[in-house]
Design a protein around this motif. Structure first.
Motif, PDB file in Angstrom:
ATOM      1  N   LEU A  35       0.609  -1.219  -0.110  1.00  0.00           N
ATOM      2  CA  LEU A  35       0.000   0.160   0.063  1.00  0.00           C
ATOM      3  C   LEU A  35       0.930   1.262   0.170  1.00  0.00           C
ATOM      4  N   PHE A  36       1.766   1.317   0.811  1.00  0.00           N
ATOM      5  CA  PHE A  36       2.813   2.521   1.105  1.00  0.00           C
ATOM      6  C   PHE A  36       3.436   2.599  -0.262  1.00  0.00           C
ATOM      7  N   MET A  37       3.984   1.496  -0.778  1.00  0.00           N
ATOM      8  CA  MET A  37       4.610   1.621  -1.984  1.00  0.00           C
ATOM      9  C   MET A  37       3.784   2.342  -3.183  1.00  0.00           C
ATOM     10  N   THR A 105      -2.267  -3.905  -5.509  1.00  0.00           N
ATOM     11  CA  THR A 105      -1.405  -4.375  -4.549  1.00  0.00           C
ATOM     12  C   THR A 105      -1.553  -5.952  -3.974  1.00  0.00           C
ATOM     13  N   GLY A 106      -2.983  -6.201  -3.987  1.00  0.00           N
ATOM     14  CA  GLY A 106      -3.341  -7.574  -3.363  1.00  0.00           C
ATOM     15  C   GLY A 106      -2.377  -8.596  -4.455  1.00  0.00           C
ATOM     16  N   LEU A 107      -2.565  -8.455  -5.678  1.00  0.00           N
ATOM     17  CA  LEU A 107      -1.926  -9.541  -6.624  1.00  0.00           C
ATOM     18  C   LEU A 107      -0.146  -9.276  -6.610  1.00  0.00           C
ATOM     19  N   VAL A 269      -3.878  -7.711   0.807  1.00  0.00           N
ATOM     20  CA  VAL A 269      -5.307  -7.579  -0.021  1.00  0.00           C
ATOM     21  C   VAL A 269      -6.261  -6.919   1.068  1.00  0.00           C
ATOM     22  N   PHE A 270      -6.275  -6.894   2.183  1.00  0.00           N
ATOM     23  CA  PHE A 270      -7.156  -6.368   3.005  1.00  0.00           C
ATOM     24  C   PHE A 270      -7.107  -4.869   2.812  1.00  0.00           C
ATOM     25  N   PHE A 275      -8.303   0.765   1.547  1.00  0.00           N
ATOM     26  CA  PHE A 275      -7.958   1.998   1.205  1.00  0.00           C
ATOM     27  C   PHE A 275      -7.691   2.369  -0.107  1.00  0.00           C
ATOM     28  N   LEU A 276      -7.809   1.495  -0.996  1.00  0.00           N
ATOM     29  CA  LEU A 276      -7.547   1.576  -2.492  1.00  0.00           C
ATOM     30  C   LEU A 276      -8.543   1.296  -3.375  1.00  0.00           C
ATOM     31  N   GLN A 277      -9.724   0.506  -2.592  1.00  0.00           N
ATOM     32  CA  GLN A 277     -10.933  -0.031  -3.276  1.00  0.00           C
ATOM     33  C   GLN A 277     -10.580  -0.868  -4.401  1.00  0.00           C
ATOM     34  N   GLU A 278      -9.531  -1.527  -4.186  1.00  0.00           N
ATOM     35  CA  GLU A 278      -9.075  -2.723  -5.287  1.00  0.00           C
ATOM     36  C   GLU A 278     -10.066  -3.875  -4.977  1.00  0.00           C
TER      37      GLU A 278
END
Length: 311
Positions: A35-37, A105-107, A269-270, A275-278
């Motif tokens: 997420l931060f990246m 990011t989850g992927l 993934v959470f 936070f990014l609505q992925e």
């Protein structure tokens, strides 16, 4: 610590309760790193974000190193420690920072779960670790999961989502770097205090990324959110996380330390969904489970029970 205790799968190490809490905290921190990246690289770019990450992590760790009296250990072993920083931080951080701009990011975190797969292969080739038929089956299963994931990989929300295929390759290359670095640490860094290893490795990574970060520094000044993301990435997900990581290698062995990548995607993934609505697709979840099952087989974390001696 002997080579066996240092991390061959099934080796006898510290009792799980001695390192389980650090394992979970490290998983949460490394899950947040994706997420931060994404937030940092979106404005800084991949190389400046990675360079700032390791540079700020070095500044955070250095006074702690001096206060704990670990400078002599770093001075004695600076060559292998700083080389480890290039393999374990500079290269994979830059690759993942670029990949998260083109993949969810989850992927990327699920692809990061292939680290122990590569780790088992590297330890087999380099350190002579034995791979049983069941572990070979786990390796095959894990790589099938990666292939299926790549076949129907959803692109991220970045501007250049056509680069998703290259981003997948970058994730796998970064994961292989982590695997090489784990065996390198087992071979050359055993017995060195974790704080000295963490600090020196980040210094080596910072020196390696300094010129690329300056060369690709963004023309427009990044905003406060991007700076906050990079600082959190440096302090929480790098400085503190790498102390925990090298402690886990020392106390539980590299195979179990690398297994932190099983739990990190759950957090990633959470965070991405909240936070990014992925989107989290059933295909991603299914392939992720295949990868994790294969990885657990390949590292010997699941399989027939072995008779062990005392301890």
């Amino acid at each position: 610590m002997s080579a066996r205790a240092a991390g061959a799968p099934g080796a006898v190490g510290a009792a799980p309760k001695a390192w389980l809490g650090e394992f979970i905290v490290l998983s949460a921190l490394w899950g947040a790193s994706f997420l931060f990246m994404r937030l940092g690289a979106a404005e800084f770019g991949a190389l400046p974000a990675a360079g700032l990450r390791v540079g700020l992590a070095t500044l955070f760790l250095w006074p702690i190193l001096l206060r704990q009296g670990q400078w002599p250990a770093l001075r004695r072993h600076w060559r292998p420690i700083m080389l480890a920083g290039l393999i374990n931080s500079a290269i994979p951080f830059a690759l993942f920072a670029w990949a998260v701009m083109h993949l969810a990011t989850g992927l990327t975190s699920i692809l990061n779960a292939t680290v122990p797969l590569f780790g088992a292969l590297v330890a087999w080739v380099w350190l002579g670790d034995r791979i049983t038929r069941l572990r070979w089956l786990g390796l095959a299963l894990g790589f099938i999961g990666v292939a299926l994931l790549a076949w129907r990989a959803p692109a991220g929300v970045g501007l250049k989502t056509g680069h998703a295929g290259w981003a997948l390759g970058a994730c796998l290359l970064a994961s292989s770097c982590y695997a090489v670095a784990a065996s390198f640490a087992r071979r050359y860094l055993t017995g060195i205090p974790p704080l000295a290893t963490a600090t020196g490795s980040q210094l080596g990574a910072a020196l390696g990324l300094a010129l690329p970060a300056i060369w690709f520094w963004p023309a427009q000044t990044p905003g406060l959110r991007a700076w906050a993301a990079v600082v959190a990435l440096a302090v929480l997900c790098t400085g503190i996380a790498y102390i925990l990581y090298f402690r886990l290698i020392a106390h539980a062995g590299p195979s179990r330390a690398l297994a932190v990548t099983f739990l990190a995607p759950v957090f990633a993934v959470f965070y991405g969904a909240v936070f990014l609505q992925e989107a989290v697709t059933p295909w991603m979840v299914g392939c992720g489970l295949v990868i994790v099952c294969g990885t657990m087989l390949s590292t010997g974390l699941i399989g027939p029970r072995r008779r062990t001696g005392a301890g």
